[in-house]
Design a protein around this motif. Structure first.
Motif, PDB file in Angstrom:
ATOM      1  N   MET A 161      15.295  -0.357 -67.075  1.00 48.53           N
ATOM      2  CA  MET A 161      14.886   0.940 -66.522  1.00 48.53           C
ATOM      3  C   MET A 161      14.468   0.812 -65.067  1.00 48.53           C
ATOM      4  SD  MET A 161      12.836   3.326 -69.193  1.00 48.53           S
ATOM      5  CE  MET A 161      11.604   2.162 -69.680  1.00 48.53           C
ATOM      6  N   LEU A 162      13.698  -0.230 -64.763  1.00 50.92           N
ATOM      7  CA  LEU A 162      13.267  -0.414 -63.368  1.00 50.92           C
ATOM      8  C   LEU A 162      14.479  -0.639 -62.467  1.00 50.92           C
ATOM      9  CD1 LEU A 162      10.120  -2.662 -63.939  1.00 50.92           C
ATOM     10  CD2 LEU A 162      10.118  -0.334 -63.022  1.00 50.92           C
ATOM     11  N   CYS A 163      15.410  -1.465 -62.951  1.00 46.48           N
ATOM     12  CA  CYS A 163      16.636  -1.741 -62.196  1.00 46.48           C
ATOM     13  C   CYS A 163      17.388  -0.443 -61.932  1.00 46.48           C
ATOM     14  CB  CYS A 163      17.490  -2.742 -62.981  1.00 46.48           C
ATOM     15  SG  CYS A 163      19.171  -2.924 -62.412  1.00 46.48           S
ATOM     16  N   SER A 164      17.534   0.364 -62.993  1.00 45.56           N
ATOM     17  CA  SER A 164      18.302   1.598 -62.873  1.00 45.56           C
ATOM     18  C   SER A 164      17.530   2.644 -62.075  1.00 45.56           C
ATOM     19  CB  SER A 164      18.624   2.106 -64.277  1.00 45.56           C
ATOM     20  OG  SER A 164      19.457   3.220 -64.219  1.00 45.56           O
ATOM     21  N   GLY A 165      16.208   2.631 -62.191  1.00 43.63           N
ATOM     22  CA  GLY A 165      15.387   3.599 -61.457  1.00 43.63           C
ATOM     23  C   GLY A 165      15.422   3.354 -59.955  1.00 43.63           C
ATOM     24  N   PHE A 166      15.229   2.119 -59.533  1.00 42.20           N
ATOM     25  CA  PHE A 166      15.302   1.803 -58.095  1.00 42.20           C
ATOM     26  C   PHE A 166      16.741   1.967 -57.599  1.00 42.20           C
ATOM     27  CE2 PHE A 166      11.546  -1.217 -58.911  1.00 42.20           C
ATOM     28  CZ  PHE A 166      10.619  -0.281 -58.476  1.00 42.20           C
ATOM     29  N   ASN A 167      17.671   1.556 -58.455  1.00 39.77           N
ATOM     30  CA  ASN A 167      19.102   1.698 -58.170  1.00 39.77           C
ATOM     31  C   ASN A 167      19.457   1.238 -56.755  1.00 39.77           C
ATOM     32  OD1 ASN A 167      21.453   2.565 -59.641  1.00 39.77           O
ATOM     33  ND2 ASN A 167      21.674   4.266 -58.211  1.00 39.77           N
ATOM     34  N   VAL A 168      18.994   0.036 -56.430  1.00 40.09           N
ATOM     35  CA  VAL A 168      19.351  -0.537 -55.133  1.00 40.09           C
ATOM     36  C   VAL A 168      20.607  -1.386 -55.291  1.00 40.09           C
ATOM     37  CG1 VAL A 168      16.963  -0.577 -54.332  1.00 40.09           C
ATOM     38  CG2 VAL A 168      17.933  -2.632 -55.413  1.00 40.09           C
ATOM     39  N   VAL A 169      21.315  -1.571 -54.208  1.00 40.38           N
ATOM     40  CA  VAL A 169      22.534  -2.368 -54.227  1.00 40.38           C
ATOM     41  C   VAL A 169      22.269  -3.617 -53.382  1.00 40.38           C
ATOM     42  CG1 VAL A 169      25.024  -2.357 -53.864  1.00 40.38           C
ATOM     43  CG2 VAL A 169      23.811  -0.210 -54.291  1.00 40.38           C
ATOM     44  N   GLY A 170      22.098  -4.746 -54.044  1.00 39.94           N
ATOM     45  CA  GLY A 170      21.670  -5.937 -53.308  1.00 39.94           C
ATOM     46  C   GLY A 170      22.802  -6.846 -52.898  1.00 39.94           C
ATOM     47  N   PHE A 171      23.808  -6.289 -52.192  1.00 42.04           N
ATOM     48  CA  PHE A 171      24.959  -7.154 -51.882  1.00 42.04           C
ATOM     49  C   PHE A 171      24.602  -8.238 -50.886  1.00 42.04           C
ATOM     50  CE2 PHE A 171      25.989  -2.832 -50.166  1.00 42.04           C
ATOM     51  CZ  PHE A 171      25.590  -3.043 -48.850  1.00 42.04           C
ATOM     52  N   ASN A 172      23.719  -7.918 -49.927  1.00 41.35           N
ATOM     53  CA  ASN A 172      23.223  -8.981 -49.059  1.00 41.35           C
ATOM     54  C   ASN A 172      21.699  -8.880 -48.983  1.00 41.35           C
ATOM     55  OD1 ASN A 172      22.973  -6.743 -47.438  1.00 41.35           O
ATOM     56  ND2 ASN A 172      24.464  -7.397 -45.912  1.00 41.35           N
ATOM     57  N   TRP A 173      21.084  -9.835 -48.339  1.00 43.19           N
ATOM     58  CA  TRP A 173      19.622  -9.896 -48.322  1.00 43.19           C
ATOM     59  C   TRP A 173      19.034  -8.611 -47.760  1.00 43.19           C
ATOM     60  CZ3 TRP A 173      15.757  -9.869 -44.556  1.00 43.19           C
ATOM     61  CH2 TRP A 173      14.490 -10.293 -44.980  1.00 43.19           C
ATOM     62  N   ILE A 174      19.562  -8.159 -46.625  1.00 43.79           N
ATOM     63  CA  ILE A 174      18.960  -7.026 -45.917  1.00 43.79           C
ATOM     64  C   ILE A 174      19.071  -5.734 -46.733  1.00 43.79           C
ATOM     65  CG2 ILE A 174      21.011  -6.299 -44.601  1.00 43.79           C
ATOM     66  CD1 ILE A 174      17.520  -6.640 -43.103  1.00 43.79           C
ATOM     67  N   SER A 175      20.061  -5.650 -47.619  1.00 41.95           N
ATOM     68  CA  SER A 175      20.263  -4.405 -48.358  1.00 41.95           C
ATOM     69  C   SER A 175      19.194  -4.215 -49.431  1.00 41.95           C
ATOM     70  CB  SER A 175      21.656  -4.370 -48.975  1.00 41.95           C
ATOM     71  OG  SER A 175      21.746  -5.296 -50.032  1.00 41.95           O
ATOM     72  N   SER A 176      18.392  -5.200 -49.680  1.00 37.97           N
ATOM     73  CA  SER A 176      17.188  -5.128 -50.516  1.00 37.97           C
ATOM     74  C   SER A 176      16.640  -6.529 -50.716  1.00 37.97           C
ATOM     75  CB  SER A 176      17.449  -4.455 -51.865  1.00 37.97           C
ATOM     76  OG  SER A 176      16.689  -3.266 -51.946  1.00 37.97           O
ATOM     77  N   PRO A 177      15.828  -6.993 -49.756  1.00 37.49           N
ATOM     78  CA  PRO A 177      15.349  -8.374 -49.797  1.00 37.49           C
ATOM     79  C   PRO A 177      14.717  -8.764 -51.132  1.00 37.49           C
ATOM     80  CG  PRO A 177      14.799  -7.393 -47.692  1.00 37.49           C
ATOM     81  CD  PRO A 177      15.374  -6.290 -48.534  1.00 37.49           C
ATOM     82  N   ALA A 178      13.951  -7.859 -51.759  1.00 40.78           N
ATOM     83  CA  ALA A 178      13.281  -8.212 -53.017  1.00 40.78           C
ATOM     84  C   ALA A 178      14.295  -8.556 -54.095  1.00 40.78           C
ATOM     85  CB  ALA A 178      12.388  -7.060 -53.480  1.00 40.78           C
ATOM     86  N   ALA A 179      15.448  -7.869 -54.100  1.00 41.91           N
ATOM     87  CA  ALA A 179      16.453  -8.103 -55.135  1.00 41.91           C
ATOM     88  C   ALA A 179      16.998  -9.524 -55.016  1.00 41.91           C
ATOM     89  CB  ALA A 179      17.580  -7.074 -55.026  1.00 41.91           C
ATOM     90  N   THR A 180      17.304  -9.930 -53.810  1.00 47.50           N
ATOM     91  CA  THR A 180      17.822 -11.283 -53.598  1.00 47.50           C
ATOM     92  C   THR A 180      16.744 -12.325 -53.885  1.00 47.50           C
ATOM     93  OG1 THR A 180      19.434 -10.579 -51.952  1.00 47.50           O
ATOM     94  CG2 THR A 180      18.696 -12.873 -51.838  1.00 47.50           C
ATOM     95  N   GLU A 181      15.555 -12.097 -53.360  1.00 44.20           N
ATOM     96  CA  GLU A 181      14.516 -13.132 -53.487  1.00 44.20           C
ATOM     97  C   GLU A 181      14.049 -13.274 -54.925  1.00 44.20           C
ATOM     98  OE1 GLU A 181      11.663 -13.533 -50.468  1.00 44.20           O
ATOM     99  OE2 GLU A 181      13.149 -13.295 -48.871  1.00 44.20           O
TER     100      GLU A 181
END
Lengths: 423, 423
Positions: free
Chosen positions: A104-124
């Motif tokens: 749910m959290l993944c779908s709620g934020f619905n960020v696209v983490g293809f590279n670091w800058i596109s959502s640093p928390a997702a990559t880290e």
């Protein structure tokens, strides 16, 4: 068509979001409560659904209640209930509350983490969780970011089921002569849960300079328990290893871990660098850009899911989950062994038991008939495999809801059906 | 280690499931309420998260509240907020209540629909929804199950970003000389939203017997509006077409539609037939086994998500969503055109506006500086592209929450930052 300044269609209004989401939560909780009332494997005929639904999309919006009624009346009767405690087929797909929360959290934020800058928390978080998971499996530090390797989450294993995929991935390497061939060792095969001798294969792989991949898709989860970890002995000789938390690690679909000793090889093969994605962080080479670890560009924030599962349950409960499944499988194996009409075909290693009715010359397809009798009862669902030409019944124990009494009931069902067949 | 018969760890207990899920729903609803308070692009430094989280997984379970506090304190500050109404970068990833509900149902049932028998409803709903969607796009019946073709949902486009993938997929065909080459026409390119002339390319493709794929990943959603449908004219000449509902169709990640005129070619290349999955329904050939339409084996019940979106909103609201984004983009384009310091670089077709400050010889990287000034303000996030050597600023309008006043505020921000740069 309304004017954009008077926007009346608000598909992400927090109040509606909250109310409708809670209605669906209640709906799913009811589904779990009633799960044992449904036949595990449904009995619909091909094409059943198109006879129940309109041929085209509706022009006007429909109330949520109508949609949920259709889910009840049209969809649920056509499901094979993978979350049923009486599902013993294939390998299970563990759902859990924590896995669902993370999803749910993944779908709620619905960020696209293809590279670091596109959502640093997702990559880290992905790098951190892969290191956590790698440490739980006691992988050598050569597979960890805190060492000299690294890991990545995918939706499905590339590797085990289609080795030709890996060949594609590393085709550039092949061209330059670095990786001439690929050897896949499996820890916990799908048909029987068998374990390849990694250390021996590793020696051969080193001698011939083969890429050694360990596919621990199913049994990898079990290896968090110290008493099972020896099945990964020799992993230090491998180049890569994968396991699927969505099978036996209480993580809702989909979530696969892949660790690799030299991530550079993956990045060299898969890296893309379109101008539109260029940014200073990537240029600095101080960050991981996971788009370069996979074929597709887009990617979900799957790490949240695995992170919530690990934290909400802790290593203690995760080991308990594995151990109680194995204890149930052991007991089932013992029950089968006590009945002289049956035999265990392969020694059990994890929570999969492969057995059969002892063959009779006059009844060649006896076990096939037994599987059909069990499954058509709707009370349990098992599957089969053919091992060295022998048809075996597979009982894979490990759905989240399975308890001892379900396994006992399965065994009673099997005995009853066998009795009818043998009469 | 507890005994399996006294199971005390219940990770899918309906009551806990319901309570904890509702707490997360409230958490996400609060996130949406506060979304405009966060800088759209976060300002964390590489490695920020590993300094905040433990190096290893916890042994004991942690309360949900602690985990959610860490999401607030550690994860959210490191997100790039793709759902912010002030996100105008790349292409958007539309979340919506209905998309979220569908995702919850998918994750709640957690079935694995690799073949028909493994969950008939999953396969059948996917075929039905692909036909619905194909009809909304007025695709010829040669792409529909109700005609002679068919469609499938994937997590991401195979095709557009890695044509080499398709080459891999059809390598068997290549060997047999059936498909010598591949031509990809794009409807709505990522850098500029440009549209390839499908009909013309189609004639060339036919002449040279090329496989023609249409990548309508972004703009395909727009083509449900009759006034935009002409951008797909010539589709009848193509062999396959794809579009991504997770971009501009209110469907949470991930969801990509692929239609193909001769599904048999896909099945012939990708089919797997391990004994463990053999069943009478597959043998009868009366059913679709979607595992044979993709490289991986496992697959989620994504069709539920697209089905709930289409029903909950209806074609009427989905067209409204597209049209209001385009109306906002038109207005933004007009504002840019009225300011003589700026110029529109590419004629707008959908909801993407490509523009720049008119170049000055003495300030070559003026537009790059302008992008950095906008993004570092935290008040909006735009991205850039390079078109025929020209650096342009991209304003992609279309997050679910964006309204006219957000676009007007973006333009004022751009003007202010430009003023500072030009002083």
């Amino acid at each position: 068509m309304g004017s954009a300044s008077r926007k009346t269609f608000l598909p992400l209004d927090p109040m509606t979001f909250s109310n409708e989401s809670k209605a669906v939560i209640d709906f799913i909780a009811d589904y779990y409560k009633n799960l044992e009332k449904y036949p595990v494997q449904c009995t619909v005929e091909p094409g059943y659904l198109s006879a129940m639904l309109p041929e085209s999309a509706p022009y006007c919006p429909e109330p949520l209640q109508d949609i949920l009624e259709d889910v009840s009346n049209c969809i649920i009767p056509g499901l094979t209930h993978w979350q049923s405690p009486n599902f013993f087929a294939y390998f299970h797909a563990n759902a859990s509350t924590a896995g669902f929360l993370g999803e749910m959290l993944c779908s709620g934020f619905n960020v696209v983490g293809f590279n670091w800058i596109s959502s640093p928390a997702a990559t880290e978080l992905e790098s951190i969780v892969l290191d956590w998971m790698g440490k739980m499996l006691k992988l050598p530090s050569s597979f960890l970011f805190s060492g000299t390797g690294g890991g990545v989450l995918h939706g499905s294993t590339w590797f085990s089921l289609s080795p030709e995929n890996l060949r594609f991935v590393i085709e550039d390497d092949i061209k330059s002569g670095l990786v001439p061939l690929f050897l896949c060792a499996t820890t916990g095969t799908t048909p029987s849960g068998a374990v390849d001798p990694i250390a021996e294969l590793g020696k051969v792989a080193m001698e011939f300079k083969l890429w050694l991949h360990i596919d621990a898709a199913y049994a990898g989860s079990g290896c968090i328990c110290p008493e099972l970890r020896h099945y990964l002995d020799g992993v230090e000789l491998a180049n890569s290893i994968s396991m699927n938390p969505h099978k036996w690690f209480l993580t809702n679909m989909d979530c696969c871990c892949l660790w690799i000793k030299e991530p550079k090889l993956l990045v060299d093969s898969l890296s893309t660098d379109p101008e539109i994605l260029r940014n200073n962080a990537s240029k600095s080479k101080a960050v991981v850009d996971y788009k370069d670890w996979q074929i597709a560009l887009s990617r979900r924030f799957r790490a949240l899911k695995l992170w919530v599962v690990i934290r909400r349950y802790g290593l203690a409960n995760l080991m308990y989950h594995i151990r109680s499944d194995i204890a149930m499988a052991k007991r089932f194996e013992a029950l089968v062994g006590e009945d002289e009409r049956f035999e265990i075909v392969v020694a059990r290693k994890f929570a999969l038991v492969c057995f059969r009715l002892k063959p009779k010359v006059e009844e060649e397809d006896l076990n096939c008939k037994l599987v059909e009798a069990i499954n058509s009862s709707g009370r349990a669902f098992v599957s089969h495999a053919v091992l060295s030409g022998i048809y075996v019944i597979r009982c894979a124990i490990g759905t989240t809801l399975t308890q001892q009494h379900h396994v006992d009931a399965l065994w009673k069902l099997i005995q009853d059906k066998a009795q009818s067949l043998l009469m």
